[in-house]
Design a protein around this motif. Structure first.
Motif, PDB file in Angstrom:
ATOM      1  N   VAL A  37       0.829  -1.192   0.038  1.00 31.16           N
ATOM      2  CA  VAL A  37      -0.146  -0.025  -0.069  1.00 31.16           C
ATOM      3  C   VAL A  37       0.906   1.318   0.015  1.00 31.16           C
ATOM      4  CG1 VAL A  37      -1.982  -0.966   1.173  1.00 31.16           C
ATOM      5  CG2 VAL A  37       0.006  -0.122   2.602  1.00 31.16           C
ATOM      6  N   SER A  38       0.417   2.302  -0.465  1.00 32.68           N
ATOM      7  CA  SER A  38       1.099   3.557  -0.736  1.00 32.68           C
ATOM      8  C   SER A  38       0.355   4.752   0.039  1.00 32.68           C
ATOM      9  CB  SER A  38       1.482   4.062  -2.012  1.00 32.68           C
ATOM     10  OG  SER A  38       1.961   5.578  -2.255  1.00 32.68           O
ATOM     11  N   TYR A  39       0.715   5.405   1.065  1.00 29.53           N
ATOM     12  CA  TYR A  39      -0.024   6.489   1.681  1.00 29.53           C
ATOM     13  C   TYR A  39       0.560   7.683   1.240  1.00 29.53           C
ATOM     14  CZ  TYR A  39      -0.723   2.730   4.826  1.00 29.53           C
ATOM     15  OH  TYR A  39      -0.833   1.413   5.555  1.00 29.53           O
ATOM     16  N   PRO A  40      -0.273   8.513   0.450  1.00 25.58           N
ATOM     17  CA  PRO A  40       0.204   9.837  -0.198  1.00 25.58           C
ATOM     18  C   PRO A  40       0.379  10.774   1.122  1.00 25.58           C
ATOM     19  CG  PRO A  40      -2.269   9.315  -0.282  1.00 25.58           C
ATOM     20  CD  PRO A  40      -1.714   8.222   0.060  1.00 25.58           C
ATOM     21  N   ALA A  41      -0.508  10.959   2.009  1.00 23.73           N
ATOM     22  CA  ALA A  41      -0.300  12.058   3.121  1.00 23.73           C
ATOM     23  C   ALA A  41      -0.101  11.718   4.441  1.00 23.73           C
ATOM     24  CB  ALA A  41      -1.418  12.848   2.961  1.00 23.73           C
ATOM     25  N   GLU A  75      -9.078   1.501   9.265  1.00 21.59           N
ATOM     26  CA  GLU A  75      -9.857   2.606   9.808  1.00 21.59           C
ATOM     27  C   GLU A  75      -9.130   2.764  11.108  1.00 21.59           C
ATOM     28  OE1 GLU A  75     -14.271   3.630  11.805  1.00 21.59           O
ATOM     29  OE2 GLU A  75     -13.661   1.859  10.838  1.00 21.59           O
ATOM     30  N   THR A  76      -8.939   4.156  11.468  1.00 19.86           N
ATOM     31  CA  THR A  76      -8.421   4.728  12.810  1.00 19.86           C
ATOM     32  C   THR A  76      -9.307   5.385  13.474  1.00 19.86           C
ATOM     33  OG1 THR A  76      -7.396   6.810  11.796  1.00 19.86           O
ATOM     34  CG2 THR A  76      -6.065   4.877  11.603  1.00 19.86           C
ATOM     35  N   PRO A  77      -9.243   5.897  14.753  1.00 22.70           N
ATOM     36  CA  PRO A  77     -10.255   6.737  15.264  1.00 22.70           C
ATOM     37  C   PRO A  77     -10.477   7.890  14.879  1.00 22.70           C
ATOM     38  CG  PRO A  77      -8.748   5.819  16.795  1.00 22.70           C
ATOM     39  CD  PRO A  77      -8.051   5.540  15.677  1.00 22.70           C
ATOM     40  N   SER A  78      -9.731   8.586  13.890  1.00 23.03           N
ATOM     41  CA  SER A  78      -9.991   9.750  13.333  1.00 23.03           C
ATOM     42  C   SER A  78     -10.136   9.775  11.757  1.00 23.03           C
ATOM     43  CB  SER A  78      -8.850  10.768  13.605  1.00 23.03           C
ATOM     44  OG  SER A  78      -7.637  10.421  13.291  1.00 23.03           O
ATOM     45  N   ILE A  79      -9.610   8.956  11.124  1.00 23.76           N
ATOM     46  CA  ILE A  79      -9.418   8.775   9.588  1.00 23.76           C
ATOM     47  C   ILE A  79      -9.850   7.524   9.164  1.00 23.76           C
ATOM     48  CG2 ILE A  79      -7.751  10.552   9.389  1.00 23.76           C
ATOM     49  CD1 ILE A  79      -5.859   8.609   8.558  1.00 23.76           C
ATOM     50  N   GLU A  80     -10.304   7.264   7.947  1.00 23.45           N
ATOM     51  CA  GLU A  80     -10.809   6.328   7.034  1.00 23.45           C
ATOM     52  C   GLU A  80      -9.835   6.164   5.875  1.00 23.45           C
ATOM     53  OE1 GLU A  80     -14.723   6.336   5.942  1.00 23.45           O
ATOM     54  OE2 GLU A  80     -15.501   5.915   8.195  1.00 23.45           O
ATOM     55  N   LEU A  81      -9.280   4.946   5.793  1.00 22.32           N
ATOM     56  CA  LEU A  81      -8.352   4.947   4.346  1.00 22.32           C
ATOM     57  C   LEU A  81      -9.143   3.536   3.557  1.00 22.32           C
ATOM     58  CD1 LEU A  81      -4.894   4.567   6.678  1.00 22.32           C
ATOM     59  CD2 LEU A  81      -5.717   6.451   5.040  1.00 22.32           C
ATOM     60  N   VAL A  82      -9.247   4.116   2.226  1.00 22.75           N
ATOM     61  CA  VAL A  82      -9.564   3.125   1.214  1.00 22.75           C
ATOM     62  C   VAL A  82      -8.684   3.195   0.006  1.00 22.75           C
ATOM     63  CG1 VAL A  82     -11.763   2.603  -0.242  1.00 22.75           C
ATOM     64  CG2 VAL A  82     -11.980   3.656   2.232  1.00 22.75           C
ATOM     65  N   THR A  87      -5.421   2.801  -8.157  1.00 21.91           N
ATOM     66  CA  THR A  87      -4.468   1.632  -8.228  1.00 21.91           C
ATOM     67  C   THR A  87      -4.691   0.675  -9.450  1.00 21.91           C
ATOM     68  OG1 THR A  87      -5.280   1.223  -5.708  1.00 21.91           O
ATOM     69  CG2 THR A  87      -4.602  -0.584  -7.139  1.00 21.91           C
ATOM     70  N   ARG A  88      -5.839   0.913 -10.175  1.00 22.56           N
ATOM     71  CA  ARG A  88      -5.923   0.259 -11.503  1.00 22.56           C
ATOM     72  C   ARG A  88      -5.068   0.929 -12.532  1.00 22.56           C
ATOM     73  NH1 ARG A  88      -9.878  -2.974 -13.409  1.00 22.56           N
ATOM     74  NH2 ARG A  88     -11.204  -2.781 -11.500  1.00 22.56           N
ATOM     75  N   ARG A  89      -5.064   2.352 -12.535  1.00 27.96           N
ATOM     76  CA  ARG A  89      -4.192   2.934 -13.463  1.00 27.96           C
ATOM     77  C   ARG A  89      -2.994   2.743 -13.331  1.00 27.96           C
ATOM     78  NH1 ARG A  89      -8.232   6.930 -12.853  1.00 27.96           N
ATOM     79  NH2 ARG A  89      -7.329   8.036 -11.066  1.00 27.96           N
ATOM     80  N   VAL A  90      -2.257   2.425 -11.912  1.00 29.71           N
ATOM     81  CA  VAL A  90      -1.054   1.974 -11.581  1.00 29.71           C
ATOM     82  C   VAL A  90      -0.775   0.709 -12.320  1.00 29.71           C
ATOM     83  CG1 VAL A  90       0.561   1.627  -9.778  1.00 29.71           C
ATOM     84  CG2 VAL A  90      -0.656   3.447  -9.811  1.00 29.71           C
ATOM     85  N   ALA A  91      -1.890  -0.375 -12.022  1.00 27.06           N
ATOM     86  CA  ALA A  91      -1.423  -1.571 -12.435  1.00 27.06           C
ATOM     87  C   ALA A  91      -1.586  -1.523 -14.053  1.00 27.06           C
ATOM     88  CB  ALA A  91      -2.462  -2.548 -12.148  1.00 27.06           C
ATOM     89  N   GLU A  92      -2.240  -0.702 -14.777  1.00 30.38           N
ATOM     90  CA  GLU A  92      -2.372  -0.693 -16.347  1.00 30.38           C
ATOM     91  C   GLU A  92      -0.973  -0.263 -16.707  1.00 30.38           C
ATOM     92  OE1 GLU A  92      -5.742   1.208 -17.126  1.00 30.38           O
ATOM     93  OE2 GLU A  92      -7.144  -0.551 -16.534  1.00 30.38           O
ATOM     94  N   MET A 121      -3.655   4.657  -1.364  1.00 26.10           N
ATOM     95  CA  MET A 121      -4.617   4.892  -0.366  1.00 26.10           C
ATOM     96  C   MET A 121      -5.290   6.269  -0.467  1.00 26.10           C
ATOM     97  SD  MET A 121      -4.975   1.731   0.692  1.00 26.10           S
ATOM     98  CE  MET A 121      -5.792   1.887   2.225  1.00 26.10           C
ATOM     99  N   SER A 122      -6.396   6.569  -0.167  1.00 25.18           N
ATOM    100  CA  SER A 122      -6.887   7.988   0.097  1.00 25.18           C
ATOM    101  C   SER A 122      -7.597   7.697   1.296  1.00 25.18           C
ATOM    102  CB  SER A 122      -8.035   8.250  -1.216  1.00 25.18           C
ATOM    103  OG  SER A 122      -9.178   7.295  -0.931  1.00 25.18           O
ATOM    104  N   GLN A 123      -7.381   8.993   2.078  1.00 21.71           N
ATOM    105  CA  GLN A 123      -7.985   9.103   3.344  1.00 21.71           C
ATOM    106  C   GLN A 123      -8.959  10.109   3.397  1.00 21.71           C
ATOM    107  OE1 GLN A 123      -4.655   9.609   2.669  1.00 21.71           O
ATOM    108  NE2 GLN A 123      -4.423  11.670   2.364  1.00 21.71           N
ATOM    109  N   THR A 124     -10.034   9.991   4.326  1.00 16.08           N
ATOM    110  CA  THR A 124     -10.994  10.913   4.633  1.00 16.08           C
ATOM    111  C   THR A 124     -11.222  10.937   6.210  1.00 16.08           C
ATOM    112  OG1 THR A 124     -12.510   9.688   2.826  1.00 16.08           O
ATOM    113  CG2 THR A 124     -13.405  11.030   4.639  1.00 16.08           C
ATOM    114  N   VAL A 125     -11.151  12.204   6.606  1.00 16.94           N
ATOM    115  CA  VAL A 125     -11.304  12.612   7.892  1.00 16.94           C
ATOM    116  C   VAL A 125     -12.618  12.575   8.510  1.00 16.94           C
ATOM    117  CG1 VAL A 125     -10.766  14.566   9.542  1.00 16.94           C
ATOM    118  CG2 VAL A 125      -9.257  14.298   7.410  1.00 16.94           C
TER     119      VAL A 125
END
Length: 429
Positions: A37-41, A75-82, A87-92, A121-125
């Motif tokens: 997995v890659s975390y951008p931020a 998932e953490t107490p403050s953010i969600e990671l999905v 990912t598909r574009r990186v694979a292609e 991964m993209s994160q949502t607060v």
């Protein structure tokens, strides 16, 4: 730590590295196995748990196929990671990694039998999920906000620019009631405008060149002879004195203008030739020499007819009168003749049209430029206005004109039919 102990540990590490070797892992291929997995931020804590979900069921037994279809969720107490669609574009794009585990005890490096793709991964607060998203401001709103900032905090120059833009701004809503009147006035004003064909015809008539034929398929018919030398003048010309002369020097002395190398060389060649066109070519040479003498007289402030009659006594007075009427102008309320830049250009293009006839429509512009004390570029531009192309002659054309191979690098003004005039150049924006 003593030096002996550190050296002993270093030797053990080197021996372990030397004994390491690669092997394929015998891991169960029915399981997903480790994922990248890659975390951008945001980097989640190490205790964060992740789960995998499949977007669709794989038809193949190999779980590594379609790995980009897996959905990785954490998932953490403050953010969600999905994992995002990136990912598909990186694979292609072919971005894949080989995962390996190094066993320091045995020195073996076990590699997974299949490559892995990184899940972006993209994160949502969580605290911001309940806040509705705000649409991006429109261009008008952006300009209004920018103007408000400029009026509040801008410099004097910036404020002056803002006021100038407001003065020049057009209120479209105020024009709605008068647009029909504006369009009617435009249509009414356009009634007297020329069409594209009429504009082209008017442009052709205003060219500073002799009368021409756009439909002629033979270069000899592009510029008719009697449109350059009127028929009455042509019949009045006499070249019997050239036949009676005993030498080339005597013949050159009979010319009105004797300083042209091009005219003198052509006169010598015409006298030595035989055929029906000899008399015709002698008349053309005499007329060209007369026009060159007239051009030389145009350099003065005014032209005196009596003096030109004496200077051009070898030609009939009808020729001199014709040159005055076609290539000079008189001011209102005055009888004095003077030449303008337009009449001088018109005179030169008439001369060059006759030169093309004697050169079989391939003239050496370098010799002409030397005779007229002008640059070759200026002469080439005038020949181009006649529809000529400045180019080198091919071997076949040189043979037709009787030119030697030494003239292969000389550029000439070549006239072809139907004539094509240069198109006006468009300025760069």
């Amino acid at each position: 730590m003593s030096t002996a102990k550190s050296a002993s540990k270093k030797r053990k590490r080197e021996e372990a590295a030397a004994e390491a070797h690669f092997e394929l892992s015998t891991a169960d291929t029915g399981k997903v196995g480790p994922l990248l997995v890659s975390y951008p931020a945001i980097q989640p804590p190490a205790s964060t748990s992740f789960k995998c979900y499949s977007r669709k069921k794989s038809k193949s037994k190999d779980a590594t196929e379609g790995e980009e279809d897996l959905l990785v969720v954490g998932e953490t107490p403050s953010i969600e990671l999905v994992s995002s669609d990136e990912t598909r574009r990186v694979a292609e794009a072919g971005c894949r990694y080989i995962v390996a585990v190094h066993n320091t005890r045995t020195g073996k490096i076990s590699m997974l039998p299949a490559t892995k793709i990184p899940h972006i991964m993209s994160q949502t607060v969580k605290a911001l999920k309940s806040i509705p998203s705000v649409a991006a401001p429109s261009k008008l709103q952006y300009l209004e906000a920018k103007t408000a900032l400029g009026e509040s905090f801008g410099t004097k120059k910036q404020k002056a620019n803002i006021r100038a833009q407001e003065r020049n701004r057009i209120d479209v809503s105020a024009m709605e009631g008068v647009m029909s009147y504006v369009m009617d006035s435009i249509d009414k004003g356009a009634e007297g405008l020329m069409t594209k064909e009429e504009a082209k015809e008017s442009s052709d008539k205003n060219r500073l060149i002799p009368p021409f034929s756009l439909t002629a398929t033979d270069p000899a018919e592009v510029y008719p002879l009697y449109d350059i030398i009127p028929e009455a003048e042509w019949k009045a010309l006499s070249v019997s004195s050239f036949d009676a002369a005993q030498s080339d020097r005597e013949r050159i002395a009979m010319l009105p203008y004797r300083k042209s190398t091009w005219v003198n060389d052509h006169l010598k060649a015409i006298v030595q030739s035989t055929g029906k066109s000899k008399k015709k070519n002698l008349k053309i040479i005499l007329y060209i020499s007369t026009m060159l003498a007239f051009r030389q007289a145009c350099f003065g402030k005014t032209l005196e007819k009596d003096k030109l009659y004496e200077r051009l006594s070898v030609v009939p007075t009808i020729v001199v009168d014709s040159l005055f009427s076609r290539f000079t102008e008189t001011a209102r309320g005055s009888s004095a003749f003077h030449a303008t830049s337009a009449t001088k250009t018109l005179l030169l293009t008439h001369i060059f049209a006759l030169c093309l006839k004697l050169d079989e429509y391939a003239t050496n512009t370098t010799i002409v430029a030397h005779d007229l004390s002008m640059s070759v570029t200026e002469i080439n531009q005038l020949f181009k206005s006649l529809g000529c192309k400045i180019t080198k002659l091919s071997e076949r054309e040189r043979a037709r004109l009787g030119q030697s191979d030494s003239s292969a690098d000389e550029k000439r003004a070549v006239l072809s039919a139907p004539v094509e005039f240069p198109k006006p150049r468009l300025r760069k924006k």
